[in-house]
Design an enzyme around this catalytic site. Structure first.
Site, PDB file in Angstrom:
ATOM      1  CG  HIS A  80      -2.176  -0.652  -4.138  1.00 22.56           C
ATOM      2  ND1 HIS A  80      -2.747   0.574  -3.969  1.00 22.56           N
ATOM      3  CD2 HIS A  80      -2.250  -1.431  -3.197  1.00 22.56           C
ATOM      4  CE1 HIS A  80      -3.189   0.488  -2.685  1.00 22.56           C
ATOM      5  NE2 HIS A  80      -2.840  -0.517  -2.080  1.00 22.56           N
TER       6      HIS A  80
ATOM      7  CG  ASN B  25      -3.730   3.830   0.316  1.00 20.99           C
ATOM      8  OD1 ASN B  25      -4.792   3.624   0.543  1.00 20.99           O
ATOM      9  ND2 ASN B  25      -3.216   2.799   0.187  1.00 20.99           N
TER      10      ASN B  25
ATOM     11  CD  GLU C 168      -3.189   3.549  -6.685  1.00 20.37           C
ATOM     12  OE1 GLU C 168      -3.629   4.715  -6.389  1.00 20.37           O
ATOM     13  OE2 GLU C 168      -2.750   2.795  -5.517  1.00 20.37           O
TER      14      GLU C 168
ATOM     15  CB  SER D 255      -0.968  -0.029   1.142  1.00 26.69           C
ATOM     16  OG  SER D 255      -1.700  -1.082   1.158  1.00 26.69           O
TER      17      SER D 255
HETATM   18  P1  NAD Z   1      -2.868 -10.113   6.015  1.00 26.50           P
HETATM   19  O1  NAD Z   1      -1.902  -9.944   7.355  1.00 26.50           O
HETATM   20  O2  NAD Z   1      -4.205 -10.367   5.945  1.00 26.50           O
HETATM   21  O3  NAD Z   1      -1.820 -11.340   4.913  1.00 26.50           O
HETATM   22  C1  NAD Z   1      -0.536 -11.456   5.083  1.00 26.50           C
HETATM   23  C2  NAD Z   1      -0.223 -12.999   4.619  1.00 26.50           C
HETATM   24  O4  NAD Z   1       1.213 -12.918   4.489  1.00 26.50           O
HETATM   25  C3  NAD Z   1      -0.386 -13.612   6.226  1.00 26.50           C
HETATM   26  O5  NAD Z   1      -1.259 -14.787   5.901  1.00 26.50           O
HETATM   27  C4  NAD Z   1       1.084 -14.027   6.398  1.00 26.50           C
HETATM   28  O6  NAD Z   1       0.986 -15.272   7.189  1.00 26.50           O
HETATM   29  C5  NAD Z   1       1.702 -14.023   5.215  1.00 26.50           C
HETATM   30  N1  NAD Z   1       2.990 -14.030   5.212  1.00 26.50           N
HETATM   31  C6  NAD Z   1       4.054 -13.502   5.861  1.00 26.50           C
HETATM   32  N2  NAD Z   1       5.212 -13.670   5.536  1.00 26.50           N
HETATM   33  C7  NAD Z   1       5.115 -14.446   4.562  1.00 26.50           C
HETATM   34  C8  NAD Z   1       6.149 -14.791   3.454  1.00 26.50           C
HETATM   35  N3  NAD Z   1       7.266 -14.700   3.621  1.00 26.50           N
HETATM   36  N4  NAD Z   1       5.637 -15.611   2.272  1.00 26.50           N
HETATM   37  C9  NAD Z   1       4.344 -15.703   2.066  1.00 26.50           C
HETATM   38  N5  NAD Z   1       3.420 -15.359   2.810  1.00 26.50           N
HETATM   39  C10 NAD Z   1       3.758 -14.572   3.960  1.00 26.50           C
HETATM   40  O7  NAD Z   1      -2.281  -8.803   5.318  1.00 26.50           O
HETATM   41  P2  NAD Z   1      -3.113  -8.120   3.792  1.00 26.50           P
HETATM   42  O8  NAD Z   1      -4.150  -7.180   4.565  1.00 26.50           O
HETATM   43  O9  NAD Z   1      -3.524  -9.167   3.056  1.00 26.50           O
HETATM   44  O10 NAD Z   1      -2.060  -7.178   3.374  1.00 26.50           O
HETATM   45  C11 NAD Z   1      -1.028  -7.746   2.542  1.00 26.50           C
HETATM   46  C12 NAD Z   1      -0.472  -6.520   1.598  1.00 26.50           C
HETATM   47  O11 NAD Z   1      -1.289  -5.942   0.709  1.00 26.50           O
HETATM   48  C13 NAD Z   1       0.254  -5.453   2.315  1.00 26.50           C
HETATM   49  O12 NAD Z   1       1.361  -4.798   1.799  1.00 26.50           O
HETATM   50  C14 NAD Z   1      -0.803  -4.385   2.412  1.00 26.50           C
HETATM   51  O13 NAD Z   1      -0.255  -3.090   2.706  1.00 26.50           O
HETATM   52  C15 NAD Z   1      -1.381  -4.485   1.109  1.00 26.50           C
HETATM   53  N6  NAD Z   1      -2.734  -4.117   1.068  1.00 26.50           N
HETATM   54  C16 NAD Z   1      -3.691  -4.314   1.942  1.00 26.50           C
HETATM   55  C17 NAD Z   1      -5.041  -3.826   1.687  1.00 26.50           C
HETATM   56  C18 NAD Z   1      -6.021  -4.171   3.071  1.00 26.50           C
HETATM   57  O14 NAD Z   1      -6.976  -3.394   2.809  1.00 26.50           O
HETATM   58  N7  NAD Z   1      -5.781  -4.747   3.921  1.00 26.50           N
HETATM   59  C19 NAD Z   1      -5.482  -3.295   0.634  1.00 26.50           C
HETATM   60  C20 NAD Z   1      -4.493  -3.032  -0.446  1.00 26.50           C
HETATM   61  C21 NAD Z   1      -3.108  -3.554  -0.238  1.00 26.50           C
END
Ligand code: NAD
Length: 287
Positions: free
Chosen positions: A142, A193, A154, A121
């Site tokens: 993104h 964002n 994005e 993000s």
């Molecule tokens: P989340 O915590 O729900 O999921 C992350 C997952 O990654 C977990 O299941 C964790 O076990 C796993 N993980 C950790 N280390 C790992 C590795 N080395 N290899 C593979 N998997 C691994 O997080 P999320 O909300 O899905 O966010 C993930 C990314 O997406 C972040 O960079 C976040 O900024 C971005 N993002 C989030 C949103 C949102 O609304 N939550 C929106 C857009 C982008």
């Protein structure tokens, strides 16, 4: 470049949805990788739940659901997950050290032609590119939450990202049925964002300062700005920890004016992270 196989790293909130979209809309073979079997199981359960909803609404047939699930391969081993991938989409937690280490590791295991895209993000795409020996093949991709329903992707160009990488990733996003915007310079928060997070931070401040109640803050923005949901409910959907992490990146990377308000920090300290912990501004245990 033609993309045939995709690997999605992280089976969490975003990763499971991106994986589903790639297999469902794009028809791609997708490896879904997480660090523990229970996280993979949880991601697959969320995908199955979502596909069942599409099926119950008549948008997918039973055969289509089975076909989509056949194209998704949950994998624990990183090397196995990426060794045949043409495109890797990273969706692991928003932590710069973790992402840098993962990009470094992935760079060693993935074929030399493979593009590595991050769903970050707010973290610098240029920095993630520098963790690899293929910065021209690293970009931002993104998605928005939930990826199954949100139209926008994005696509972010890092300082060394090639035009060919950008074109390929734009094409893949379109094949996945998404609309795209190009972020020409790698700047924290990109477009959405940079505008959204300060608004969520201000909503947290209004609530913390007692200027208005939760429901009135959300009602004001829903009716006054035509948002589909209010900013405090949206914070619960995103996770207040994620919102806080992005304010930190905007503050350090652009201007101190983006600093997080005490109200937002308090939510994270209290582990009132929203939907993922069951409670945030709203109680999600009853919904
Ligand atoms: P989340 O915590 O729900 O999921 C992350 C997952 O990654 C977990 O299941 C964790 O076990 C796993 N993980 C950790 N280390 C790992 C590795 N080395 N290899 C593979 N998997 C691994 O997080 P999320 O909300 O899905 O966010 C993930 C990314 O997406 C972040 O960079 C976040 O900024 C971005 N993002 C989030 C949103 C949102 O609304 N939550 C929106 C857009 C982008």
């Amino acid at each position: 470049m033609e993309i045939r196989k995709i690997a999605v790293l992280g089976a969490g909130l975003m990763g499971h949805g991106i994986c589903q979209v790639a297999a469902q809309n794009g028809g791609y073979e997708v490896n879904l990788r997480d660090v523990e079997q229970r996280f993979l199981d949880n991601g697959m359960a969320m995908i199955k739940g979502s596909l069942q909803k599409f099926q119950s609404k008549g948008k997918l047939t039973e055969e289509q659901v089975a076909g989509i699930l056949n194209r998704i391969h949950p994998v624990l081993d990183l090397k196995k997950a990426v060794s045949e991938a043409d495109l890797i989409i990273e969706a692991i937690p928003e932590n710069v050290e973790l992402k840098n280490a993962t990009f470094k590791e992935v760079d060693k295991s993935a074929p030399s032609h493979t593009i590595i895209a991050s769903n970050t993000s707010s973290i610098s795409i240029t920095e993630l590119g520098s963790a690899t020996n293929r910065s021209e093949k690293v970009c931002g991709m993104h998605f928005f939450n939930p990826p199954q329903l949100m139209k926008l992707v994005e696509v972010i160009k890092g300082a060394k990202t090639s035009e060919e990488t950008i074109k390929t990733v734009l094409d893949v996003a379109h094949i996945m049925g998404k609309e795209t915007v190009l972020v020409k310079k790698d700047c924290p928060g990109f477009i959405v964002n940079r505008i959204l997070i300060p608004a969520l931070n201000e909503a947290a401040a209004l609530h913390w300062e007692g200027i208005a109640d939760r429901d009135d803050i959300d009602k004001a923005i829903k009716l006054g700005l035509n948002w589909p949901m209010g900013p405090l409910m949206l914070t619960d959907y995103i996770g207040s920890d994620t919102v806080l992490a992005i304010t930190d990146v905007l503050t350090k990377g652009i201007d101190p004016k983006f600093h997080p308000t005490p109200g937002l920090k308090q939510m994270v300290k209290a582990k009132l992270l929203g939907r993922k912990t069951g409670k945030g501004y709203y109680d999600w245990t009853k919904k």
